[in-house]
Each structure stands twice: as C-alpha cells, then as structure tokens.
Write an enzyme that holds these catalytic residues in place. Structure first.
Site, PDB file in Angstrom:
ATOM      1  N   ARG A 164       0.746  -0.701  -0.298  1.00  0.00           N
ATOM      2  CA  ARG A 164      -0.092  -0.416  -0.126  1.00  0.00           C
ATOM      3  C   ARG A 164       1.215   1.285  -0.002  1.00  0.00           C
ATOM      4  O   ARG A 164       0.769   2.364   0.830  1.00  0.00           O
ATOM      5  CB  ARG A 164      -0.859   0.044   1.082  1.00  0.00           C
ATOM      6  N   SER A 240     -10.800   0.010   3.643  1.00  0.00           N
ATOM      7  CA  SER A 240     -10.207  -0.979   4.668  1.00  0.00           C
ATOM      8  C   SER A 240      -9.853   0.591   4.999  1.00  0.00           C
ATOM      9  O   SER A 240      -8.754   1.645   4.234  1.00  0.00           O
ATOM     10  CB  SER A 240      -9.238  -1.976   3.802  1.00  0.00           C
ATOM     11  N   GLU A 335      -4.303   3.191   6.010  1.00  0.00           N
ATOM     12  CA  GLU A 335      -4.350   3.665   4.671  1.00  0.00           C
ATOM     13  C   GLU A 335      -5.360   4.904   4.554  1.00  0.00           C
ATOM     14  O   GLU A 335      -3.774   4.888   3.445  1.00  0.00           O
ATOM     15  CB  GLU A 335      -5.168   2.158   4.004  1.00  0.00           C
TER      16      GLU A 335
END
Length: 339
Positions: A164, A240, A335
């Site tokens: 990520r 998320s 995130e």
C-alpha cells in the site's frame, strides 16, 4: 479552467464529510492541471488533489485550491501475442476500467474489481486485493512535476512499490501529480483464485474449472465485497481504514500462546496479521458512537452513518489504535490520509 470558491467537498469524498474548500476546480487535461498549479503559486495557497476521494478523511475546512482530477481516456498503445499495453487517464473510475478490461478480455486486474477510487490513485496506493497488487500489471505512469511543471515518466522501479505504498506517498509526496497510467495486461490469463473466499464463491456460483474465466472471477470478487463492505453511496466510508500489520515471527508465536486462533500469513519481512481480526477480537466490531462507528460486518471499515464529523472519526481511529497497541503490542497504521 473554472475556479469556484467556498465549495462543499461532501460530493467529492466517500466518507461524505461536509467541509468546504476555499477554492475548487476540475481539470481535464495536463494543460489545465499546469494552470491550476500556476494559480496556486500566484495566490500563494496550498494544493489538494482529489481523485475519487476514497482514501481521505477530511477533518476541517480546507484552505487550499482543491483540484479534482478528471483526466479521462482509455487507449491501447501497444500489443503483441501475449500482452496489451493500455494507457488510462488518472480520472477514470477504477472499477469501470476493470469492467472495460474484462469486456476486452484483458486479464490481470479482475481480482481488483469494485475497489473504490480512480486510476490515478491506484499506483500511488499500490492497491491490492485477493492476492493481486497493481505493481504486477503496472508498466509506467506519467506525472507532472509540481516544481518544473514538466511531465515525467516513472517505471515500476522508480515508483518503489511496497505494501500500500509507493514513492508518491513518502519520498516524493506532494511533488508530483499523476495524469496517466499504462498497464501491461495479459491476453492469456493466469487465474488467481486461491486467496480468500474466491474459490468457494465460484463453486456457489456453479462455475466449474472448465468454465473459469476473468469475468467469473470478477463476479465472485464483487459478490464477496458487496457482502462484506458497505456501499459508500449509502453509508459514508473509505473502505479499509487500516493496513494489515506485519510483525516478527517471534512476536507472532508469543501472541499465539495467548490467542491460539490468531491468523497469520508468512511474508518476506515477517508475519502479516489481519487488522480486521485484531479489531474484532478487541470488541470494536459493530460499535456505534452517534452518527459514526465500526461497520457491523467488516471491522476494518469505519463508517459515517450521516452528518458525522471527520475529527470524531479520526478520534475513533486513534482509540482503536491505542486499544490494539495495549492488547497486542501492535500499532495499526491507517491506509486513509487525514486532511
């Protein structure tokens, strides 16, 4: 390029947070993007770039020029017997591009169906799901250097992809704006159905091995995601909220003594533990706090049920982080980017 003033950002972020931008514009080309950057320099105000608004949490009014990237277009630039290279505008909706690829029998991104956001954000985040990451199908991208106002090319090595992560989230953060991404997709698909519930869902759909194709995999992923994740158009969320943490093998073995059911997946750097499991084990799943909360089906998703405030969602995230740290000695990393 049209500049608007004091515009609500509620339609432009999937958390549906109602905060205002001092200035706002939409850009549809590299030229308009350069105009926007020059305007910000002339006015001596910061810039904030938005794609689909699916990876941000706005906590206050934004004193900046907010630029919505609407650079579109999907074109094949090269192909051979095995692959096709597809150049895509950063403003294209990611899931719509996935559907276009499936329609054309371009394989490689079917496992990434229904991920919210735009194409421009996909390499920035190195988005991934169900055993596939963007870096596996990425060829190169084009980005405007905010200092020189020139367009530059970044291949996979220059992007420095991680989990990520990319160079655009650390070393080169705020230095470039992605305008186009070129993907190398396959004409000869290699099906990836071992991750998560894809195989099981395909069986439930009545898809046998000889019927397997990229559309069936995409349909299975969509079914799984819709069963777990709230639709941002109905309930404000950014998907998320936290990354899955990676811990040492030694720490994992110690935790396993106390929590025998703790799941873990071996990585080069250690053991990846699902953040959703940690949050649910700590009792946060389904909890509500006025208009905000933790989703009842997916504890990894923080939600705004209506008129929630970005600051209170941020405070909830910090309470969850503190609790997980105290219980498991694991620090969860968001995130989502806080604005």
């Amino acid at each position: 390029m049209k500049i608007q003033e004091n515009i609500s950002l509620k339609p432009y972020n999937t958390f549906q947070i109602d905060k205002k931008a001092r200035f706002f514009t939409k850009v549809k080309s590299k030229e308009e993007l350069v105009e926007a950057i020059e305007f910000s320099k002339t006015m001596n105000i910061p810039l904030l770039f938005l794609g689909g608004g699916s990876n941000i949490l706005i906590t206050k009014d934004v004193f900046a020029l907010v630029v919505k990237i609407d650079i579109n277009g999907i074109e094949v630039t090269k192909e051979n017997d095995d692959h096709v290279w597809v150049r895509v505008g950063a403003g294209e909706i990611w899931h719509e591009f996935v559907l276009k690829a499936i329609q054309n029998q371009w394989a490689g991104i079917e496992n990434l169906s229904l991920i919210p956001g735009t194409v421009g954000a996909s390499p920035m985040q190195n988005i991934g799901a169900y055993g596939v990451e963007i870096k596996e199908v990425f060829d190169h991208l084009e980005a405007i250097n905010r200092g020189t106002l020139k367009s530059e090319l970044f291949d996979s090595q220059k992007c420095n992809f991680g989990y990520r992560e990319s160079i655009f989230k650390n070393k080169e953060k705020d230095n470039y704006v992605i305008t186009h991404v070129t993907f190398k997709l396959s004409k000869k698909p290699k099906f990836n159905i071992s991750y998560g519930a894809i195989n099981e869902t395909l069986k439930e759909m009545g898809i046998s091995d000889d019927q397997l194709n990229i559309k069936a995999i995409s349909d299975a992923v969509i079914s799984i995601r819709e069963s777990k994740l709230p639709n941002p158009k109905e309930i404000g969320n950014a998907g998320s909220f936290f990354k899955n943490p990676t811990i040492s093998s030694e720490q994992f073995e110690e935790l396993k003594k106390q929590y025998p059911d703790i799941p873990g997946y071996s990585q080069e750097t250690g053991i990846k533990v699902p953040a959703a499991w940690l949050i649910e084990k700590s009792g946060w799943k389904g909890k509500t706090f006025g208009p905000i909360g933790v989703h009842k089906r997916q504890p990894l998703v923080l939600v705004n049920y209506g008129n929630g405030d970005g600051e209170t969602i941020k405070a909830l995230a910090e309470r969850i982080q503190k609790d997980i740290k105290e219980k498991f000695n694991i620090l969860l990393s968001p995130e989502v980017n806080f604005i």
